[in-house]
Design a protein around this motif. Structure first.
Motif, short mmCIF file in Angstrom:
data_model
loop_
_atom_site.label_atom_id
_atom_site.label_comp_id
_atom_site.label_asym_id
_atom_site.label_seq_id
_atom_site.Cartn_x
_atom_site.Cartn_y
_atom_site.Cartn_z
N MET A 169 -5.41 9.89 -5.19
CA MET A 169 -4.08 10.05 -4.79
C MET A 169 -3.19 10.66 -5.74
O MET A 169 -2.99 10.39 -7.00
N ARG A 170 -2.37 11.67 -5.05
CA ARG A 170 -1.28 12.32 -5.81
C ARG A 170 0.12 11.77 -5.42
O ARG A 170 0.16 11.18 -4.32
N PHE A 171 0.93 11.87 -6.52
CA PHE A 171 2.20 11.32 -6.21
C PHE A 171 3.39 12.19 -6.28
O PHE A 171 3.31 12.84 -7.36
N THR A 172 4.33 12.59 -5.53
CA THR A 172 5.50 13.43 -5.46
C THR A 172 6.56 12.38 -5.76
O THR A 172 6.93 11.48 -4.84
N TYR A 173 7.40 12.99 -6.59
CA TYR A 173 8.75 12.38 -6.81
C TYR A 173 9.88 13.15 -5.80
O TYR A 173 9.92 14.35 -5.81
N ALA A 174 10.81 12.33 -5.16
CA ALA A 174 11.75 12.93 -4.30
C ALA A 174 13.20 12.48 -4.75
O ALA A 174 13.12 11.27 -5.00
N GLU A 175 14.05 13.55 -5.14
CA GLU A 175 15.34 13.25 -5.37
C GLU A 175 16.18 14.36 -4.65
O GLU A 175 16.00 15.36 -5.07
N THR A 176 17.11 13.69 -4.13
CA THR A 176 18.02 14.89 -3.36
C THR A 176 19.57 14.48 -3.49
O THR A 176 19.78 13.19 -3.66
N MET A 177 20.39 15.43 -3.15
CA MET A 177 21.85 15.28 -2.92
C MET A 177 22.35 14.63 -4.23
O MET A 177 23.28 13.76 -4.00
N THR A 178 21.94 15.04 -5.38
CA THR A 178 22.49 14.57 -6.46
C THR A 178 23.25 15.22 -7.41
O THR A 178 23.12 16.63 -7.07
N PHE A 193 -7.48 19.83 3.50
CA PHE A 193 -6.31 19.68 4.15
C PHE A 193 -5.48 18.78 3.59
O PHE A 193 -5.88 17.71 3.32
N GLU A 194 -4.29 18.66 3.25
CA GLU A 194 -3.38 17.88 2.56
C GLU A 194 -2.39 17.08 3.47
O GLU A 194 -1.90 17.69 4.52
N ARG A 253 -4.83 1.77 1.06
CA ARG A 253 -4.92 1.69 2.59
C ARG A 253 -4.65 2.82 3.02
O ARG A 253 -5.15 3.44 3.99
N LEU A 254 -3.78 3.71 2.28
CA LEU A 254 -3.20 5.10 2.64
C LEU A 254 -4.47 6.02 2.23
O LEU A 254 -4.83 6.96 3.34
N GLU A 255 -5.05 5.89 1.03
CA GLU A 255 -6.43 6.68 1.01
C GLU A 255 -7.19 6.48 2.00
O GLU A 255 -7.87 7.44 2.33
N ASP A 256 -7.68 5.27 2.53
CA ASP A 256 -8.57 5.13 3.53
C ASP A 256 -8.25 5.85 5.01
O ASP A 256 -9.06 5.96 5.77
N LYS A 257 -7.00 6.09 5.03
CA LYS A 257 -6.44 6.74 6.27
C LYS A 257 -6.40 8.24 6.06
O LYS A 257 -5.96 9.21 6.90
N GLY A 258 -6.91 8.96 4.83
CA GLY A 258 -6.85 10.13 4.75
C GLY A 258 -5.80 10.84 3.99
O GLY A 258 -5.52 12.05 3.98
N VAL A 259 -4.72 10.00 3.55
CA VAL A 259 -3.67 10.38 2.82
C VAL A 259 -3.93 11.08 1.61
O VAL A 259 -4.57 10.40 0.86
N THR A 260 -3.27 12.23 1.28
CA THR A 260 -3.70 12.65 -0.13
C THR A 260 -2.62 12.66 -1.19
O THR A 260 -2.78 12.64 -2.46
N ASP A 261 -1.23 12.51 -0.65
CA ASP A 261 -0.08 12.63 -1.24
C ASP A 261 1.04 11.70 -0.97
O ASP A 261 1.08 11.58 0.27
N VAL A 262 1.43 10.76 -1.71
CA VAL A 262 2.58 10.01 -1.35
C VAL A 262 3.79 10.62 -2.01
O VAL A 262 3.93 10.72 -3.22
N ILE A 263 4.73 10.50 -1.18
CA ILE A 263 6.12 10.80 -1.58
C ILE A 263 7.15 9.72 -1.67
O ILE A 263 7.24 8.77 -0.96
N VAL A 264 7.57 9.38 -2.96
CA VAL A 264 8.40 8.07 -3.32
C VAL A 264 9.67 8.71 -3.89
O VAL A 264 9.78 9.83 -4.48
N GLY A 265 10.79 7.74 -3.67
CA GLY A 265 12.14 8.08 -4.03
C GLY A 265 12.52 6.44 -4.20
O GLY A 265 11.97 5.77 -3.72
N PHE A 266 13.76 6.60 -4.81
CA PHE A 266 14.21 5.13 -5.55
C PHE A 266 15.50 4.90 -4.88
O PHE A 266 16.26 3.96 -5.84
N ARG A 267 15.98 5.60 -3.82
CA ARG A 267 17.53 5.28 -3.58
C ARG A 267 17.53 5.54 -2.08
O ARG A 267 16.88 6.62 -1.74
#
Length: 291
Positions: free
Chosen positions: A1-10, A228-229, A245-259
Motif C-alpha cells: 500500500m502507498r500513502f498520499t498526504y492531502a492538505e488543501t486550502m491552507t 491499474f492504480e 481490508r483495502l488491500e484485499d479489495k484491490g486498493v493501491t493508494d490511500v489518501i489521508v488528511g487530518f482535518r
C-alpha cells in the motif's frame, strides 16, 4: 500500500515544508487540489457535501496545481505529486500536456495527472468552453494529453480539437499516469477505458465497496492494464487492519488528511501541528504496514 498526504486550502507557505516532512515520514505522494476561481453568483451545487453547499470554498487559497507541484518537487527527491483532480475539459489540452510533461520531466517522473470533469457550468463559462458534451470533450482531452506527453510527433482530429502533427519537448522518460476521478458510471467507465487508475473522492464504506465492484466489472469488460492504480479516501486507511481490508479489495493508494476542509472558517492550524499529525500517522500506520 502507498500513502498520499492531502492538505488543501491552507497557508500557501506551508506546502513546501509539508512536502519535505511528508517525504521524510514515508509518504509516497501528495495530493494537489485544483480550483480556478470562485463565482460571486451561482446556483451550482458541490457534489461531495450533504447539502451541496460550496460556500466553504470562498476566499480559500488555491495555488495553481502545476505551479504548486513543481515547487514541492523542487525540494524533494522521492515524493510524487498528483492533482486531485485537475478540471481537464475546461483547459486547452495541448497546454495541459506541456505543463504535465514539464513537471514530470523536471521531477524525474514524479508527477501523475489526476483529472476530472468539473460539476459546475461556471468553470466552463469563465474559461470560454461549452458545458454541453463535456464528457466527450474530456475523452478527447485525455487522448491528446497522453499522445503528446509520450514524445514524438502526434496529431489529433476529433469533434472538438483538430491538431496537426506536433511534438513537445522535454517529455519525461516514463509515461505520465492519467488517473480519472469521479463516482458516476461514465467516470468509472472512462477510468476503465482510458485511465491508468481511478481516484475516489470520499464517502461511506458501503458506497466505496459498491464503486469498487462496479469498477472491477468495467475493468474486466475493457481489459484494463494490470498495474491499474486505485486511490481512495476511507476510514479504513487510518488503521493497520483497515489497510489490509483495502488491500484485499484491490486498493493501491490511500489518501489521508487530518482535518475537515469543508468549513467556512479559514484554516488556522499551525504548521507544526500539521507536521506532527502527518508524522504520528506515519509512525502508527505507515511504518507498521511496511514491516
Amino acid at each position: 500500500m502507498r500513502f498520499t498526504y492531502a492538505e488543501t486550502m491552507t497557508d500557501p507557505t506551508y506546502y513546501v515544508p509539508l512536502a519535505r516532512a511528508a517525504e521524510e515520514a514515508g509518504y509516497s505522494s501528495m495530493a494537489v487540489a485544483d480550483s480556478i476561481a470562485y463565482p460571486r453568483d451561482s446556483d451550482a451545487k458541490y457534489p461531495y457535501t450533504p447539502d451541496g453547499n460550496r460556500e466553504f470554498l470562498e476566499d480559500k487559497p488555491f495555488v495553481e496545481a502545476f505551479v504548486l507541484s513543481a515547487a514541492m518537487a523542487a525540494v524533494t527527491t522521492t515524493l510524487r505529486f498528483t492533482p486531485f483532480v485537475l478540471k481537464l475539459p475546461i483547459r486547452p489540452p495541448v497546454l495541459v500536456a506541456k505543463q504535465a510533461a514539464s513537471v514530470a520531466a523536471l521531477s524525474g517522473n514524479r508527477f501523475g495527472l489526476g483529472v476530472g470533469i468539473s460539476p459546475w457550468p461556471d468553470d466552463f463559462e469563465i474559461m470560454g468552453v461549452p458545458f454541453e458534451k463535456r464528457g466527450a470533450r474530456m475523452d478527447e482531452c485525455i487522448d491528446i494529453v497522453r499522445g503528446l506527453t509520450a514524445g514524438g510527433y502526434f496529431e489529433f482530429h476529433g469533434e472538438f480539437y483538430d491538431i496537426p502533427p506536433i511534438k513537445i519537448s522535454p517529455v519525461p522518460t516514463e509515461p505520465v499516469p492519467i488517473l480519472i476521478g469521479g463516482h458516476s458510471k461514465p467516470a468509472l467507465r472512462r477510468a476503465a477505458q482510458r485511465g491508468d487508475g481511478w481516484m475516489h473522492a470520499g464517502g461511506d464504506g458501503a458506497e466505496l465497496d459498491r464503486l469498487l465492484v462496479e469498477l472491477d466489472a468495467l475493468r474486466a469488460e475493457h481489459g484494463t492494464r494490470k498495474d491499474f492504480e486505485v486511490h481512495v479516501i476511507s476510514l479504513d486507511g487510518f488503521t493497520v487492519d483497515g489497510i489490509k481490508r483495502l488491500e484485499d479489495k484491490g486498493v493501491t493508494d490511500v489518501i489521508v488528511g487530518f482535518r475537515l476542509p469543508y468549513t467556512l472558517e479559514q484554516d488556522t492550524e499551525p504548521l507544526d501541528t500539521k507536521i506532527a499529525n502527518l508524522s504520528r500517522f506515519a509512525e502508527k500506520v505507515i511504518a507498521r504496514t511496511a514491516s
